[in-house]
Scaffold this motif. Structure first.
Motif, PDB file in Angstrom:
ATOM      1  N   MET A  80      22.926  34.881 114.730  1.00  0.00           N
ATOM      2  CA  MET A  80      22.553  36.256 115.008  1.00  0.00           C
ATOM      3  C   MET A  80      22.033  36.892 113.734  1.00  0.00           C
ATOM      4  SD  MET A  80      25.413  37.992 117.386  1.00  0.00           S
ATOM      5  CE  MET A  80      26.695  36.813 117.659  1.00  0.00           C
ATOM      6  N   ASP A  81      20.934  37.593 113.833  1.00  0.00           N
ATOM      7  CA  ASP A  81      20.406  38.251 112.647  1.00  0.00           C
ATOM      8  C   ASP A  81      20.331  39.752 112.826  1.00  0.00           C
ATOM      9  OD1 ASP A  81      18.404  38.223 114.479  1.00  0.00           O
ATOM     10  OD2 ASP A  81      16.861  37.464 113.129  1.00  0.00           O
ATOM     11  N   ILE A  82      21.193  40.295 113.668  1.00  0.00           N
ATOM     12  CA  ILE A  82      21.220  41.757 113.846  1.00  0.00           C
ATOM     13  C   ILE A  82      21.610  42.428 112.527  1.00  0.00           C
ATOM     14  CG2 ILE A  82      23.620  41.839 114.668  1.00  0.00           C
ATOM     15  CD1 ILE A  82      20.831  44.073 115.984  1.00  0.00           C
ATOM     16  N   GLY A  83      22.484  41.772 111.748  1.00  0.00           N
ATOM     17  CA  GLY A  83      22.888  42.328 110.460  1.00  0.00           C
ATOM     18  C   GLY A  83      21.708  42.476 109.512  1.00  0.00           C
ATOM     19  N   THR A  84      20.850  41.473 109.499  1.00  0.00           N
ATOM     20  CA  THR A  84      19.646  41.530 108.657  1.00  0.00           C
ATOM     21  C   THR A  84      18.746  42.668 109.096  1.00  0.00           C
ATOM     22  OG1 THR A  84      19.779  39.135 108.437  1.00  0.00           O
ATOM     23  CG2 THR A  84      17.715  40.167 107.788  1.00  0.00           C
ATOM     24  N   ARG A  85      18.614  42.840 110.423  1.00  0.00           N
ATOM     25  CA  ARG A  85      17.760  43.926 110.930  1.00  0.00           C
ATOM     26  C   ARG A  85      18.337  45.295 110.590  1.00  0.00           C
ATOM     27  NH1 ARG A  85      16.394  40.995 116.473  1.00  0.00           N
ATOM     28  NH2 ARG A  85      18.479  40.391 116.035  1.00  0.00           N
ATOM     29  N   ILE A  86      19.652  45.424 110.697  1.00  0.00           N
ATOM     30  CA  ILE A  86      20.277  46.714 110.356  1.00  0.00           C
ATOM     31  C   ILE A  86      20.024  47.024 108.882  1.00  0.00           C
ATOM     32  CG2 ILE A  86      22.488  47.925 110.058  1.00  0.00           C
ATOM     33  CD1 ILE A  86      23.497  46.411 112.547  1.00  0.00           C
ATOM     34  N   LYS A  87      20.275  46.023 108.038  1.00  0.00           N
ATOM     35  CA  LYS A  87      20.090  46.239 106.596  1.00  0.00           C
ATOM     36  C   LYS A  87      18.636  46.565 106.274  1.00  0.00           C
ATOM     37  CE  LYS A  87      21.117  44.225 102.134  1.00  0.00           C
ATOM     38  NZ  LYS A  87      21.725  43.110 101.413  1.00  0.00           N
ATOM     39  N   LYS A  88      17.710  45.833 106.868  1.00  0.00           N
ATOM     40  CA  LYS A  88      16.281  46.049 106.602  1.00  0.00           C
ATOM     41  C   LYS A  88      15.858  47.451 107.041  1.00  0.00           C
ATOM     42  CE  LYS A  88      13.698  42.476 107.174  1.00  0.00           C
ATOM     43  NZ  LYS A  88      12.941  41.378 107.798  1.00  0.00           N
ATOM     44  N   GLN A  89      16.278  47.865 108.237  1.00  0.00           N
ATOM     45  CA  GLN A  89      15.918  49.193 108.743  1.00  0.00           C
ATOM     46  C   GLN A  89      16.576  50.288 107.892  1.00  0.00           C
ATOM     47  OE1 GLN A  89      13.820  50.159 111.041  1.00  0.00           O
ATOM     48  NE2 GLN A  89      13.330  48.188 111.983  1.00  0.00           N
ATOM     49  N   ARG A  90      17.818  50.059 107.493  1.00  0.00           N
ATOM     50  CA  ARG A  90      18.524  51.049 106.661  1.00  0.00           C
ATOM     51  C   ARG A  90      17.803  51.216 105.321  1.00  0.00           C
ATOM     52  NH1 ARG A  90      21.911  50.668 102.619  1.00  0.00           N
ATOM     53  NH2 ARG A  90      22.280  48.446 102.845  1.00  0.00           N
ATOM     54  N   GLU A  91      17.441  50.103 104.711  1.00  0.00           N
ATOM     55  CA  GLU A  91      16.752  50.172 103.413  1.00  0.00           C
ATOM     56  C   GLU A  91      15.346  50.746 103.564  1.00  0.00           C
ATOM     57  OE1 GLU A  91      17.098  46.141 102.039  1.00  0.00           O
ATOM     58  OE2 GLU A  91      19.092  46.500 101.172  1.00  0.00           O
ATOM     59  N   ARG A  92      14.680  50.436 104.675  1.00  0.00           N
ATOM     60  CA  ARG A  92      13.335  50.964 104.921  1.00  0.00           C
ATOM     61  C   ARG A  92      13.375  52.492 104.994  1.00  0.00           C
ATOM     62  NH1 ARG A  92      10.667  48.157 109.717  1.00  0.00           N
ATOM     63  NH2 ARG A  92      10.529  46.520 108.181  1.00  0.00           N
ATOM     64  N   GLN A  93      14.430  53.032 105.572  1.00  0.00           N
ATOM     65  CA  GLN A  93      14.543  54.489 105.689  1.00  0.00           C
ATOM     66  C   GLN A  93      15.289  55.096 104.502  1.00  0.00           C
ATOM     67  OE1 GLN A  93      15.792  55.968 109.468  1.00  0.00           O
ATOM     68  NE2 GLN A  93      14.304  54.742 110.597  1.00  0.00           N
ATOM     69  N   ASN A  94      15.644  54.238 103.530  1.00  0.00           N
ATOM     70  CA  ASN A  94      16.307  54.702 102.325  1.00  0.00           C
ATOM     71  C   ASN A  94      17.611  55.450 102.626  1.00  0.00           C
ATOM     72  OD1 ASN A  94      16.517  54.764  99.564  1.00  0.00           O
ATOM     73  ND2 ASN A  94      15.320  56.649  99.325  1.00  0.00           N
ATOM     74  N   ILE A  95      18.435  54.821 103.470  1.00  0.00           N
ATOM     75  CA  ILE A  95      19.734  55.395 103.851  1.00  0.00           C
ATOM     76  C   ILE A  95      20.820  54.502 103.259  1.00  0.00           C
ATOM     77  CG2 ILE A  95      21.239  56.005 105.789  1.00  0.00           C
ATOM     78  CD1 ILE A  95      18.785  56.148 107.564  1.00  0.00           C
ATOM     79  N   SER A  96      21.832  55.109 102.657  1.00  0.00           N
ATOM     80  CA  SER A  96      22.947  54.319 102.129  1.00  0.00           C
ATOM     81  C   SER A  96      23.857  53.884 103.293  1.00  0.00           C
ATOM     82  CB  SER A  96      23.755  55.148 101.125  1.00  0.00           C
ATOM     83  OG  SER A  96      24.433  56.186 101.813  1.00  0.00           O
ATOM     84  N   GLN A  97      24.691  52.907 103.012  1.00  0.00           N
ATOM     85  CA  GLN A  97      25.643  52.459 104.039  1.00  0.00           C
ATOM     86  C   GLN A  97      26.563  53.608 104.444  1.00  0.00           C
ATOM     87  OE1 GLN A  97      27.751  49.012 102.545  1.00  0.00           O
ATOM     88  NE2 GLN A  97      26.232  47.593 103.409  1.00  0.00           N
ATOM     89  N   GLU A  98      26.954  54.394 103.490  1.00  0.00           N
ATOM     90  CA  GLU A  98      27.849  55.515 103.776  1.00  0.00           C
ATOM     91  C   GLU A  98      27.174  56.556 104.680  1.00  0.00           C
ATOM     92  OE1 GLU A  98      30.199  58.598 101.007  1.00  0.00           O
ATOM     93  OE2 GLU A  98      30.496  56.460 100.542  1.00  0.00           O
ATOM     94  N   ASP A  99      25.904  56.864 104.401  1.00  0.00           N
ATOM     95  CA  ASP A  99      25.174  57.824 105.231  1.00  0.00           C
ATOM     96  C   ASP A  99      24.985  57.294 106.649  1.00  0.00           C
ATOM     97  OD1 ASP A  99      24.978  59.599 103.122  1.00  0.00           O
ATOM     98  OD2 ASP A  99      22.969  58.926 102.524  1.00  0.00           O
ATOM     99  N   LEU A 100      24.651  56.008 106.740  1.00  0.00           N
ATOM    100  CA  LEU A 100      24.475  55.412 108.059  1.00  0.00           C
ATOM    101  C   LEU A 100      25.798  55.409 108.822  1.00  0.00           C
ATOM    102  CD1 LEU A 100      22.575  54.055 110.069  1.00  0.00           C
ATOM    103  CD2 LEU A 100      23.139  51.852 108.999  1.00  0.00           C
ATOM    104  N   ALA A 101      26.874  55.105 108.131  1.00  0.00           N
ATOM    105  CA  ALA A 101      28.199  55.103 108.758  1.00  0.00           C
ATOM    106  C   ALA A 101      28.521  56.487 109.334  1.00  0.00           C
ATOM    107  CB  ALA A 101      29.260  54.680 107.749  1.00  0.00           C
ATOM    108  N   TYR A 102      28.186  57.519 108.579  1.00  0.00           N
ATOM    109  CA  TYR A 102      28.429  58.887 109.028  1.00  0.00           C
ATOM    110  C   TYR A 102      27.649  59.189 110.312  1.00  0.00           C
ATOM    111  CZ  TYR A 102      28.493  63.985 109.006  1.00  0.00           C
ATOM    112  OH  TYR A 102      28.645  65.302 109.371  1.00  0.00           O
TER     113      TYR A 102
END
Length: 195
Positions: free
Chosen positions: A1-23
């Protein structure tokens, strides 16, 4: 499964930190981290929120993962079913082999121990039956197909549904036999200890 890679790629593309995304997804930062490293998988509610945040359709966001999830679930269910079967077999053997020695050498205590074995074995049998009912597998052919990870055709499944009536008769006979065995045990206890 590469959903994790997609989440990370999309998060970084939008310049969102893990903490902001978690919120935004209403989870902890550790949860986002475990998703991105594929240690866990987001639930459907979180997937919908993520697809909205990343402005991507849910289908595109999880494509390829659904089939892999199904395979993983099927393998886990097959493994669970096999394990239940082995446990039940061992319990049945213990139940049969232990009856005479327990009754002969331990008298009343032995009977109580055997009854406890019986209750545990009966409980395992009910767990297996519940598992079979939840997965709609009841006949031998359906069980074999389930263990192979395949499905019966419509015609085959209808034939197997027709066989289920005979299984109910078998279960009634088996219940009668169990009742007879329990009755014989009760008679033995009464004759041995009360007469």
């Amino acid at each position: 499964m590469d959903i994790g890679t997609r989440i990370k790629k999309q998060r970084e593309r939008q310049n969102i930190s893990q903490e902001d995304l978690a919120y935004k997804v209403y989870v902890s930062r550790q949860t986002i981290s475990s998703w991105e490293t594929n240690k866990s998988y987001p639930d459907i509610k979180s997937l919908i929120i993520l697809s909205n945040i990343f402005n991507v359709s849910l289908d595109d966001f999880i494509k390829g993962d659904i089939e892999e999830m199904r395979k993983k679930i099927d393998k886990e269910k097959i493994k669970e079913f096999n394990m239940l079967g082995y446990i039940y077999l061992i319990e049945m053997l213990l139940l049969i082999i232990s009856a005479y020695p327990l009754f002969k050498f331990f008298d009343c205590v032995g009977v109580i121990i055997w009854i406890v074995f019986f209750i545990v074995t009966f409980y395992t049998a009910t767990v297996i039956e519940r598992f079979k009912k939840n997965n709609d597998i009841q006949t031998y052919k359906e069980i074999l197909a389930f263990l192979d990870g395949t499905q019966l055709s419509y015609e085959e499944s209808q034939q197997e549904i027709g066989k289920r009536m005979y299984q109910k008769i078998f279960y009634a006979v088996a219940a009668g036999m169990i009742g007879l065995i329990i009755s014989l045990i009760v008679i033995y206890i009464i004759e041995k200890f009360l007469v």
